[in-house]
Design an enzyme around this catalytic site. Sequence first.
Site, short mmCIF file in Angstrom:
data_model
loop_
_atom_site.label_atom_id
_atom_site.label_comp_id
_atom_site.label_asym_id
_atom_site.label_seq_id
_atom_site.Cartn_x
_atom_site.Cartn_y
_atom_site.Cartn_z
N GLY A 11 -10.55 5.06 -38.12
CA GLY A 11 -10.63 5.37 -39.55
C GLY A 11 -10.07 6.75 -39.84
N VAL A 23 -2.17 21.30 -33.42
CA VAL A 23 -1.66 20.89 -32.10
C VAL A 23 -0.17 21.22 -32.02
CG1 VAL A 23 -1.19 18.91 -30.60
CG2 VAL A 23 -3.42 19.10 -31.74
N ARG A 72 -5.63 0.03 -36.08
CA ARG A 72 -6.54 -0.52 -35.07
C ARG A 72 -5.67 -1.31 -34.10
NH1 ARG A 72 -11.56 1.80 -36.83
NH2 ARG A 72 -11.57 1.67 -39.08
N GLY A 102 -12.43 8.50 -33.67
CA GLY A 102 -13.87 8.33 -33.43
C GLY A 102 -14.15 7.88 -32.00
N ASP A 103 -15.33 7.33 -31.79
CA ASP A 103 -15.73 7.01 -30.41
C ASP A 103 -14.88 5.91 -29.78
OD1 ASP A 103 -16.87 5.11 -32.01
OD2 ASP A 103 -18.92 5.40 -31.29
N GLY A 104 -14.40 4.97 -30.59
CA GLY A 104 -13.48 3.96 -30.08
C GLY A 104 -12.23 4.61 -29.51
N THR A 125 -13.59 11.85 -38.01
CA THR A 125 -14.29 10.78 -38.75
C THR A 125 -15.17 11.42 -39.80
OG1 THR A 125 -16.07 9.15 -38.64
CG2 THR A 125 -15.97 10.69 -36.82
N ASP A 127 -17.89 10.22 -40.77
CA ASP A 127 -19.28 9.76 -40.57
C ASP A 127 -20.19 10.76 -39.86
OD1 ASP A 127 -18.51 7.34 -41.73
OD2 ASP A 127 -17.95 6.48 -39.80
N ASP A 129 -20.72 10.87 -36.77
CA ASP A 129 -21.52 10.09 -35.83
C ASP A 129 -21.13 10.32 -34.37
OD1 ASP A 129 -19.06 8.85 -36.03
OD2 ASP A 129 -19.86 6.82 -36.24
N ARG A 154 -25.71 11.57 -62.07
CA ARG A 154 -26.93 12.19 -62.59
C ARG A 154 -26.84 12.33 -64.12
NH1 ARG A 154 -31.05 15.91 -61.51
NH2 ARG A 154 -30.65 15.75 -59.28
N ARG A 162 -32.30 6.11 -66.27
CA ARG A 162 -32.15 5.04 -65.30
C ARG A 162 -32.49 5.50 -63.90
NH1 ARG A 162 -26.37 3.45 -67.42
NH2 ARG A 162 -26.94 1.83 -68.92
N ARG A 171 -21.35 4.52 -41.36
CA ARG A 171 -21.61 3.49 -40.34
C ARG A 171 -23.12 3.48 -40.06
NH1 ARG A 171 -16.87 2.99 -35.90
NH2 ARG A 171 -17.26 5.15 -35.43
P1 ADP Z 1 -12.85 4.88 -34.07
O1 ADP Z 1 -11.96 5.66 -33.15
O2 ADP Z 1 -12.85 5.45 -35.46
O3 ADP Z 1 -14.22 4.65 -33.50
P2 ADP Z 1 -12.10 2.12 -33.39
O4 ADP Z 1 -13.41 1.79 -32.77
O5 ADP Z 1 -11.43 1.11 -34.23
O6 ADP Z 1 -12.16 3.44 -34.30
O7 ADP Z 1 -11.11 2.51 -32.19
C1 ADP Z 1 -9.79 2.91 -32.48
C2 ADP Z 1 -8.84 2.36 -31.45
O8 ADP Z 1 -9.15 2.87 -30.14
C3 ADP Z 1 -8.89 0.84 -31.28
O9 ADP Z 1 -8.15 0.16 -32.26
C4 ADP Z 1 -8.27 0.68 -29.90
O10 ADP Z 1 -6.86 0.78 -29.97
C5 ADP Z 1 -8.81 1.91 -29.16
N1 ADP Z 1 -9.99 1.56 -28.35
C6 ADP Z 1 -11.25 1.33 -28.80
N2 ADP Z 1 -12.08 1.00 -27.79
C7 ADP Z 1 -11.35 1.02 -26.66
C8 ADP Z 1 -11.61 0.76 -25.27
N3 ADP Z 1 -12.83 0.41 -24.84
N4 ADP Z 1 -10.58 0.89 -24.40
C9 ADP Z 1 -9.35 1.21 -24.81
N5 ADP Z 1 -9.03 1.48 -26.10
C10 ADP Z 1 -10.00 1.38 -27.02
#
Ligand code: ADP
Length: 318
Positions: A11, A23, A72, A102-104, A125, A127, A129, A154, A162, A171
Site C-alpha cells: 500500500g 536513498v 502487489r 509494509g510487513d509483506g 504504511t 497504518d 502496524d 464535528r 447527531r 488494518r
Molecule cells: P505490505 O508490504 O504493505 O504489507 P503486501 O502484504 O501486499 O503489502 O506485500 C507486498 C508485496 O511483497 C507482495 O505483493 C509480494 O510481492 C511481496 N511479498 C509479500 N509476502 C511475501 C513473502 N512471504 N515472500 C516473498 N515476497 C512477499
Amino acid sequence: VKCIGVLTSGGDAPGMNAAIRAVARTCLNKGIEVYGVRLGYKGLHEGKFMKFDRHSTRNIINNGGTILKSARFPEFKDPEIRKEAIEQMKKVGMEALVVIGGDGSYNGALKLTEMGVNCIGLPGTIDNDIPDTDFTIGFDTALNTIVEALDRLRDTSSSHQRCTILEVMGRRCGDLAINAGIAAGAELVITSDTGYDEDKIIERLKQSKASDKDHAIVVITEHITDVNELAKKVEAATGFETRANVLGHLQRGGRPTARDRVLASRMGVKAVELLEEGKGGLCVGEVHGQITAFSITEVLSHKHVADAGIYEDAKKLR
Ligand code: ADP
C-alpha cells in the site's frame, strides 16, 4: 557497494517519495549508482529500472503517492521468480536493494537477502502496524487527514445534534483511530485494542446523551464491524440521530507532513549507510527519536503494541 536499487511495495503512503529521494541523494553523494525500480517486486522481476541522476528526484519531497508506483505481486513468494528478479538486477549491476513498504514487503526483502542480495526495509504504511518503530512513514500525514475530516464532521454533527461514526484505516492496528480520537475530541474510540462490545458502546452513548451532550463522535478502525449497521443500532437504542462515514482512500493521499518527510529522509539515509557497511536483512525504525536498525526476522516475529497509557488517557479526556 557500487550500485543500489530502491522500490516501493504494498500500500502506498505519503512520504514514500521523500524516502526515495533520500536513498537516491545519499547514494549519489557517496558515488554509488542508484536505480529506481518501478512497480515494486513486479517491476524488479520485469527489469523495470530507471537510472537516477541528481535531477530525477527533484520536486518530489512534497508530493504524496510514489513516483515509482506500487504493485502487489504474490508471485514473488516463488523462489524461481525471485531468481529471475536477481538475474534482472545483475544485468545492470544492481547489488543491493532498499524496499519501502509494509510487513509483506519486508518478507520479500528478507527472502532476497537470504539468496545473497542485501536488502534493507523501510516502514512505509499509514497504518503504523510495524513493530520496533514508534512511527511508520505516512502515519502522521494520514492522522492529520483524519483529524481534519473529524473537525469538519464535528461542525455538522453538532449543528444537527447527531452521533457521527467515522471508520478509519489501520488494518488491525488502532493507532490511527485512537490518536485521531484524542486529537479531535471523540466521545468513543473502538479498535482491536478496546475490543467490540455493542452493549457497552450503546451504554456509553446513552450516558453522554443523558449528560446533555448535544452530539457525539465515534471513531472506529476498519474490519471491526459494518458501521452502517452499527449506526442503525445506536440510533434505535439511544435516540441520537446517527450517521456513519467511511473515510477510505482519502487517507492514503495528500502532501506529506513535515514530520513524515523528516522521518522518511532520515530513514533513507540510514538504509544506504547500512548497505554501504555490507549489511542486509535489516529494517529501519525510529525508537525514542533515534533512527535504528533491527533484524527483519525479529521485527516480523514481534507484534506492534499501542503506547501503554494512550487508551487510559483517552478515557480521562471524555
Ligand atoms: P505490505 O508490504 O504493505 O504489507 P503486501 O502484504 O501486499 O503489502 O506485500 C507486498 C508485496 O511483497 C507482495 O505483493 C509480494 O510481492 C511481496 N511479498 C509479500 N509476502 C511475501 C513473502 N512471504 N515472500 C516473498 N515476497 C512477499
